[in-house]
Design a protein around this motif. Structure first.
Motif, PDB file in Angstrom:
ATOM      1  N   UNK A 123       0.708  -1.079  -0.150  1.00  0.00           N
ATOM      2  CA  UNK A 123       0.031   0.009   0.044  1.00  0.00           C
ATOM      3  C   UNK A 123       0.877   1.185   0.169  1.00  0.00           C
ATOM      4  N   UNK A 124       2.161   1.175   0.147  1.00  0.00           N
ATOM      5  CA  UNK A 124       3.016   2.225   0.040  1.00  0.00           C
ATOM      6  C   UNK A 124       3.186   2.667  -1.079  1.00  0.00           C
ATOM      7  N   UNK A 125       3.332   4.342  -1.473  1.00  0.00           N
ATOM      8  CA  UNK A 125       3.328   4.616  -2.996  1.00  0.00           C
ATOM      9  C   UNK A 125       4.116   6.131  -2.953  1.00  0.00           C
ATOM     10  N   UNK A 126       4.287   6.531  -3.904  1.00  0.00           N
ATOM     11  CA  UNK A 126       4.806   7.906  -4.273  1.00  0.00           C
ATOM     12  C   UNK A 126       4.162   8.521  -5.503  1.00  0.00           C
ATOM     13  N   UNK A 145      10.177   4.876  -7.342  1.00  0.00           N
ATOM     14  CA  UNK A 145      10.384   3.387  -7.410  1.00  0.00           C
ATOM     15  C   UNK A 145      11.633   2.916  -7.838  1.00  0.00           C
ATOM     16  N   UNK A 146      12.601   3.720  -8.340  1.00  0.00           N
ATOM     17  CA  UNK A 146      14.075   2.990  -8.535  1.00  0.00           C
ATOM     18  C   UNK A 146      14.591   3.303  -7.319  1.00  0.00           C
ATOM     19  N   UNK A 147      15.004   2.227  -6.568  1.00  0.00           N
ATOM     20  CA  UNK A 147      15.531   2.542  -5.184  1.00  0.00           C
ATOM     21  C   UNK A 147      16.580   1.173  -4.770  1.00  0.00           C
ATOM     22  N   UNK A 198      -3.063   1.642  -7.456  1.00  0.00           N
ATOM     23  CA  UNK A 198      -3.129   0.165  -8.265  1.00  0.00           C
ATOM     24  C   UNK A 198      -3.595  -0.960  -7.319  1.00  0.00           C
ATOM     25  N   UNK A 199      -3.411  -1.980  -7.718  1.00  0.00           N
ATOM     26  CA  UNK A 199      -3.962  -3.236  -6.986  1.00  0.00           C
ATOM     27  C   UNK A 199      -2.995  -3.706  -6.105  1.00  0.00           C
ATOM     28  N   UNK A 200      -3.245  -4.255  -5.012  1.00  0.00           N
ATOM     29  CA  UNK A 200      -2.372  -4.744  -4.024  1.00  0.00           C
ATOM     30  C   UNK A 200      -1.776  -5.887  -4.517  1.00  0.00           C
ATOM     31  N   UNK A 201      -0.457  -6.140  -4.424  1.00  0.00           N
ATOM     32  CA  UNK A 201       0.079  -7.192  -4.678  1.00  0.00           C
ATOM     33  C   UNK A 201       1.410  -7.835  -3.662  1.00  0.00           C
ATOM     34  N   UNK A 202       0.940  -9.199  -3.567  1.00  0.00           N
ATOM     35  CA  UNK A 202       2.158  -9.645  -2.500  1.00  0.00           C
ATOM     36  C   UNK A 202       3.385  -9.375  -2.914  1.00  0.00           C
ATOM     37  N   UNK A 203       3.484  -9.653  -4.081  1.00  0.00           N
ATOM     38  CA  UNK A 203       5.034  -9.590  -4.558  1.00  0.00           C
ATOM     39  C   UNK A 203       5.058  -8.674  -5.909  1.00  0.00           C
ATOM     40  N   UNK A 204       5.556  -7.364  -5.811  1.00  0.00           N
ATOM     41  CA  UNK A 204       5.437  -6.521  -6.946  1.00  0.00           C
ATOM     42  C   UNK A 204       6.670  -6.247  -7.852  1.00  0.00           C
ATOM     43  N   UNK A 205       6.332  -5.966  -9.048  1.00  0.00           N
ATOM     44  CA  UNK A 205       7.384  -5.637  -9.917  1.00  0.00           C
ATOM     45  C   UNK A 205       7.407  -4.317 -10.461  1.00  0.00           C
ATOM     46  N   UNK A 206       6.740  -3.476  -9.639  1.00  0.00           N
ATOM     47  CA  UNK A 206       6.814  -1.936  -9.588  1.00  0.00           C
ATOM     48  C   UNK A 206       7.878  -1.093  -9.544  1.00  0.00           C
ATOM     49  N   UNK A 207       8.649  -2.059  -8.482  1.00  0.00           N
ATOM     50  CA  UNK A 207      10.159  -1.222  -8.214  1.00  0.00           C
ATOM     51  C   UNK A 207      11.192  -1.872  -8.821  1.00  0.00           C
ATOM     52  N   UNK A 208      12.119  -0.858  -9.144  1.00  0.00           N
ATOM     53  CA  UNK A 208      13.349  -1.320  -9.784  1.00  0.00           C
ATOM     54  C   UNK A 208      14.640  -1.132  -8.644  1.00  0.00           C
ATOM     55  N   UNK A 209      14.858  -2.436  -8.159  1.00  0.00           N
ATOM     56  CA  UNK A 209      15.816  -2.513  -6.842  1.00  0.00           C
ATOM     57  C   UNK A 209      17.130  -2.720  -7.195  1.00  0.00           C
ATOM     58  N   UNK A 210      18.235  -2.122  -6.559  1.00  0.00           N
ATOM     59  CA  UNK A 210      19.429  -2.383  -6.498  1.00  0.00           C
ATOM     60  C   UNK A 210      20.175  -2.976  -5.169  1.00  0.00           C
ATOM     61  N   UNK A 211      20.479  -3.973  -5.137  1.00  0.00           N
ATOM     62  CA  UNK A 211      21.337  -4.464  -3.832  1.00  0.00           C
ATOM     63  C   UNK A 211      22.596  -4.019  -3.890  1.00  0.00           C
ATOM     64  N   UNK A 212      22.953  -2.834  -2.917  1.00  0.00           N
ATOM     65  CA  UNK A 212      24.193  -2.072  -3.062  1.00  0.00           C
ATOM     66  C   UNK A 212      24.866  -2.078  -1.731  1.00  0.00           C
ATOM     67  N   UNK A 213      24.534  -3.219  -1.023  1.00  0.00           N
ATOM     68  CA  UNK A 213      25.352  -3.143   0.372  1.00  0.00           C
ATOM     69  C   UNK A 213      26.239  -4.568   0.598  1.00  0.00           C
ATOM     70  N   UNK A 214      26.130  -5.482  -0.270  1.00  0.00           N
ATOM     71  CA  UNK A 214      26.910  -6.677   0.085  1.00  0.00           C
ATOM     72  C   UNK A 214      26.659  -7.541   1.261  1.00  0.00           C
ATOM     73  N   UNK A 215      27.453  -8.133   1.652  1.00  0.00           N
ATOM     74  CA  UNK A 215      27.374  -9.264   2.768  1.00  0.00           C
ATOM     75  C   UNK A 215      26.723  -8.218   4.047  1.00  0.00           C
ATOM     76  N   UNK A 216      25.889  -9.005   4.803  1.00  0.00           N
ATOM     77  CA  UNK A 216      25.403  -8.615   5.968  1.00  0.00           C
ATOM     78  C   UNK A 216      26.346  -9.067   7.218  1.00  0.00           C
ATOM     79  N   UNK A 217      27.030  -9.956   7.210  1.00  0.00           N
ATOM     80  CA  UNK A 217      27.829 -10.291   8.136  1.00  0.00           C
ATOM     81  C   UNK A 217      28.423  -9.394   9.174  1.00  0.00           C
TER      82      UNK A 217
END
Length: 493
Positions: free
Chosen positions: A136-139, A145-147, A377-396
């Motif tokens: 339900x979060x939006x802008x 949505x590029x994040x 828009x419609x609620x989606x359990x898993x959305x493709x609206x966002x364009x997501x970059x993993x930019x932190x590497x390992x969490x250890x």
């Protein structure tokens, strides 16, 4: 005996108001007074709505808060985050540890019933849709949505600061962050924002105490190198196949491997294609109309991948967890592929029809103060609206930092999850290098073994839940409430 003075009565009333969260203390327009599909009284007060984290673009994050059914004034405040990235935390709310779940046989508008194992039994628990574009979060500015990891963490921290301004009665309550799967990235990066804010004296000061993460995506080498050995250990592939792939891959089953090794690994995935990777004990719901995308770029020979007399791709599995990105498409860094954007409607083996029908109902949206479908828009359990970059590497390194600072950390794993297998999680926990203070042993629910645990110094604990999959509270709700309650109370498992 003289009557108490008006001044004394006023002071007592003020003290009670400060101590007890009420509808008057929280924002009145966020109070949830009823829910379509549910008939009965709420066991505690519920609140939901938006907190704007960027005024210029009206970037707003949606939350749902269920106050503790025990003692909301004293019990911890716990934030819950589902993963993905791209998964709505309403997944946790309606399928896992929220105050409600769906009645069997629901039709049209699904019916809700109280969840006897809700985590709101012992804590104030808040479900956050994050980042903007999820749930339900939006802008109003779609470029938001590029994040990625860092922006998501910064926005979630801004949300928390503004949320605690809305709910000042919770300033002194212990605060924990919880979640699962890709929340293994969300949580440490958000914790980093929170801790740095505390060190800088940012107000309101968050009374942060630690976090707990289930089947956490943490480090690609640990997480995904455990897939093949886990499959063999669980009896899913033969010893001959395991020895063959181990010899070809020299013990490394993910990353920069040669073509022969890659083909051997893909043969393992092919053998397991009809399993529910999120819980190998659970059924996998097939949907022949949706085409499989997992093997679209496979290096397997076409003759090996052929189905009958056609070259049609494999049929996809239905309801999916929406809690982690496609296993074989994970990246060391960079853009994360969204499963719906790759051709699948949702994640394999799962069904989100009930949640979608309920959360797309405009009466439900009005009741929880969410925006209409026409706007977000419609609620989606898993959305493709966002364009997501993993930019932190390992969490250890994050986990080592926070435990060294004295924060409490619980890392738990459903032991039948093929998506993030527990041996990889156990291995990175051990790699931190802390002394074992509670050696590997069973923990119990009732008089039965519920899993195994190992405790380390600096308040770091690893825990398995026997028979659970990727979403532990969904598969083992009783045991989940048990370990959650004990850990929050600081009790030994």
């Amino acid at each position: 005996m003289a009557s108490p003075s008006p001044l004394l009565l006023a002071l007592v009333a003020a003290a009670l108001l400060l101590r007890t969260p009420t509808a008057a203390a929280a924002p009145d327009d966020h109070l949830v007074t009823g829910l379509p599909g549910f008939h009965g009284s709420f066991p505690s007060n519920h609140y939901s709505g938006y907190v704007t984290v960027d005024e210029a673009s009206e970037r707003s994050l949606f939350y749902y808060l269920a106050l503790s059914e025990r003692d909301p004034a004293a019990d911890p405040v716990v934030l819950w985050l589902n993963g993905g990235p791209g998964c709505s935390s309403f997944d946790g709310f309606v399928y896992e540890n929220g105050p409600f779940n769906f009645e069997p046989g629901s039709t049209l508008l699904p019916r809700l019933q109280l969840n006897p194992y809700s985590w709101s039994k012992v804590s104030n628990i808040m479900y956050l849709d994050s980042p903007a574009g999820v749930g339900m979060s939006y802008s109003l500015n779609k470029s938001d949505y590029t994040t990625g990891d860092l922006k998501t963490a910064a926005d979630a921290h801004t949300f928390l600061l503004k949320w605690f301004e809305l709910y000042p009665e919770f300033h002194s309550n212990p605060f924990y962050i919880s979640g699962e799967s890709y929340a293994g990235v969300y949580i440490p990066t958000l914790a980093d924002e929170v801790v740095r804010g505390i060190e800088k004296g940012v107000e309101p000061r968050i009374n942060f105490k630690g976090y707990l993460i289930g089947n956490a995506f943490t480090d690609v080498d640990y997480d995904f190198n455990s897939f093949v050995p886990f499959a063999h250990g669980m009896g899913l592939i033969s010893t001959d196949m395991f020895e063959d792939v181990k010899a070809s891959c020299h013990g490394t089953f993910f990353g920069d491997v040669d073509n022969l090794c890659q083909e051997k690994i893909e043969r393992v995935h092919w053998e397991l294609k009809d399993l529910n990777k999120y819980n190998i004990l659970a059924p996998c719901y097939h949907h022949p109309e949706i085409q499989e995308v997992e093997f679209a770029n496979s290096s397997l020979p076409l003759s090996f991948r052929r189905l009958g007399e056609t070259d049609r791709p494999f049929p996809v599995r239905k309801r999916m967890a929406g809690r982690s990105w496609p296993l074989r498409l994970a990246l060391r860094g960079g853009r994360v592929p969204m499963w719906p954007g790759l051709g699948g409607r949702s994640l394999p083996c799962t069904s989100d029809e009930l949640a979608t029908a309920w959360l797309d109902d405009e009466g439900v949206r009005a009741a929880i103060h969410a925006k209409s479908k026409s706007l977000i828009g419609s609620w989606e359990l898993y959305t493709a609206r966002i364009d997501y970059t993993h930019n932190t590497g390992t969490m250890v390194s994050y986990h080592k930092k926070f435990t060294a600072l004295g924060y409490r950390v619980l890392i738990y794993s459903g032991d039948h999850d093929l998506c993030i297998p527990f041996p990889g999680t156990e291995a990175w926990v051990r790699s931190i290098g802390y002394q074992v203070v509670d050696r590997w042993r069973p923990w119990y629910f009732g008089d039965q073994v519920a899993g195994y645990t190992q405790g380390y110094d600096r308040n770091l604990t690893f825990l398995t839940i026997k028979g659970a999959g990727h979403a532990v509270p969904e598969y083992k709700p009783k045991e989940s409430l048990a370990f959650y309650s004990r850990w929050l109370a600081g009790e030994k498992f």
